[in-house]
Motif scaffolding. Structure first.
Motif, PDB file in Angstrom:
ATOM      1  N   LEU A  97       0.851  -1.288  -0.102  1.00 57.70           N
ATOM      2  CA  LEU A  97       0.059   0.082   0.057  1.00 57.70           C
ATOM      3  C   LEU A  97       0.725   1.272  -0.028  1.00 57.70           C
ATOM      4  N   LYS A 107       2.481   1.675  -3.499  1.00 62.20           N
ATOM      5  CA  LYS A 107       1.521   2.196  -4.479  1.00 62.20           C
ATOM      6  C   LYS A 107       0.944   3.536  -4.116  1.00 62.20           C
ATOM      7  N   SER A 151       2.035   6.327  -6.998  1.00 61.01           N
ATOM      8  CA  SER A 151       1.046   7.097  -7.414  1.00 61.01           C
ATOM      9  C   SER A 151       1.117   8.786  -7.209  1.00 61.01           C
ATOM     10  N   ILE A 189      -0.853   3.496 -13.191  1.00 61.57           N
ATOM     11  CA  ILE A 189      -1.780   3.545 -11.974  1.00 61.57           C
ATOM     12  C   ILE A 189      -3.030   2.436 -12.308  1.00 61.57           C
ATOM     13  N   SER A 190      -3.434   2.193 -13.342  1.00 61.37           N
ATOM     14  CA  SER A 190      -4.502   1.291 -13.730  1.00 61.37           C
ATOM     15  C   SER A 190      -3.912   0.005 -13.511  1.00 61.37           C
ATOM     16  N   ARG A 191      -2.659  -0.318 -13.869  1.00 63.22           N
ATOM     17  CA  ARG A 191      -2.094  -1.597 -13.881  1.00 63.22           C
ATOM     18  C   ARG A 191      -2.214  -2.182 -12.248  1.00 63.22           C
ATOM     19  N   GLU A 192      -1.763  -0.898 -11.437  1.00 61.31           N
ATOM     20  CA  GLU A 192      -1.646  -1.153  -9.822  1.00 61.31           C
ATOM     21  C   GLU A 192      -3.137  -1.650  -9.525  1.00 61.31           C
ATOM     22  N   PHE A 193      -4.252  -0.838  -9.711  1.00 60.85           N
ATOM     23  CA  PHE A 193      -5.351  -1.017  -9.439  1.00 60.85           C
ATOM     24  C   PHE A 193      -5.919  -2.714  -9.832  1.00 60.85           C
ATOM     25  N   ALA A 194      -5.543  -2.907 -11.126  1.00 61.66           N
ATOM     26  CA  ALA A 194      -5.888  -4.330 -11.678  1.00 61.66           C
ATOM     27  C   ALA A 194      -5.083  -5.225 -10.830  1.00 61.66           C
ATOM     28  N   THR A 253      -3.938  -5.270  -7.897  1.00 58.30           N
ATOM     29  CA  THR A 253      -4.458  -5.129  -6.470  1.00 58.30           C
ATOM     30  C   THR A 253      -5.596  -6.103  -6.424  1.00 58.30           C
ATOM     31  N   GLY A 254      -6.704  -5.694  -7.682  1.00 56.38           N
ATOM     32  CA  GLY A 254      -8.030  -6.412  -7.526  1.00 56.38           C
ATOM     33  C   GLY A 254      -7.909  -8.062  -7.674  1.00 56.38           C
ATOM     34  N   THR A 287       5.982  -2.186 -16.680  1.00 56.14           N
ATOM     35  CA  THR A 287       4.471  -2.279 -15.890  1.00 56.14           C
ATOM     36  C   THR A 287       3.611  -2.891 -16.590  1.00 56.14           C
TER      37      THR A 287
END
Length: 193
Positions: free
Chosen positions: A79, A82, A86, A107-112, A114-115, A174
């Motif tokens: 966390l 990121k 970010s 940032i989108s890759r990090e969200f994906a 993490t999901g 990334t």
């Protein structure tokens, strides 16, 4: 709370200070001369970012060496990483140093990812970071630091844009590490309830 977790929390606490140094128009003068000058507040912010990035290695090393790995640390450490990356990327867009589309992809890759990790955790699985993921993080930190330092010391090499090259190298890793992560762990998504 053990020492590695305290180090991680300190990294999170440094993020707002870093943002303030870059966002507020301080008038502390500039550092450097000739082809390289940088506002003093930005230089302090860059040094703070580099220091905070280094604490990521320190807390991980300390936790593994002294067997202090905790669930809190497993949650806080990624966390903190990121949030730091970010925040730095968003500030670089605000300053006009990084293209917004690159930052959106990163940032989108990090969200994906993490999901995907959250889905795996719901299934009782822990998805470890890959070597590509570690390479991604390293290139991101180098690229961000180079941009924050106004391409120092490479600006003296005839306009060689090491900072932007590293940003695009980090973008490559990334995307590659994100694809690798989803391909290797597709069964988690497929088999989730």
């Amino acid at each position: 709370m053990n020492i590695p977790n305290k180090i991680t929390v300190s990294r999170i606490i440094l993020i707002p200070i870093f943002i303030i140094l870059l966002a507020v128009p301080w008038d502390w003068g500039k550092v450097g001369s000739g082809e390289w000058t940088i506002p003093t507040a930005h230089l302090i912010g860059a040094i703070l970012f580099i220091f905070a990035s280094a604490t990521d290695w320190v807390d991980g090393y300390y936790a593994r060496k002294y067997n202090l790995v905790t669930n809190l640390g497993k949650f806080l450490d990624p966390l903190a990483d990121k949030l730091l990356v970010s925040a730095a990327l968003i500030m670089l867009v605000q300053l006009g140093f990084a293209p917004a589309w690159v930052v959106i992809v990163i940032i989108s890759r990090e969200f994906a990812v993490t999901g995907l990790r959250l889905v795996a955790a719901g299934e009782g699985l822990v998805l470890a970071a890959s070597k590509l993921g570690k390479l991604k993080t390293m290139t991101q930190l180098i690229g961000i630091a180079a941009l924050l330092l106004y391409n120092f010391p490479f600006q003296w090499l005839g306009g060689f844009r090491f900072d932007l090259i590293m940003l695009y190298v980090s973008l490559f890793f990334t995307v590659l590490s994100g694809l690798d992560y989803f391909i290797k762990n597709w069964n988690v998504m497929r088999d989730s309830k």
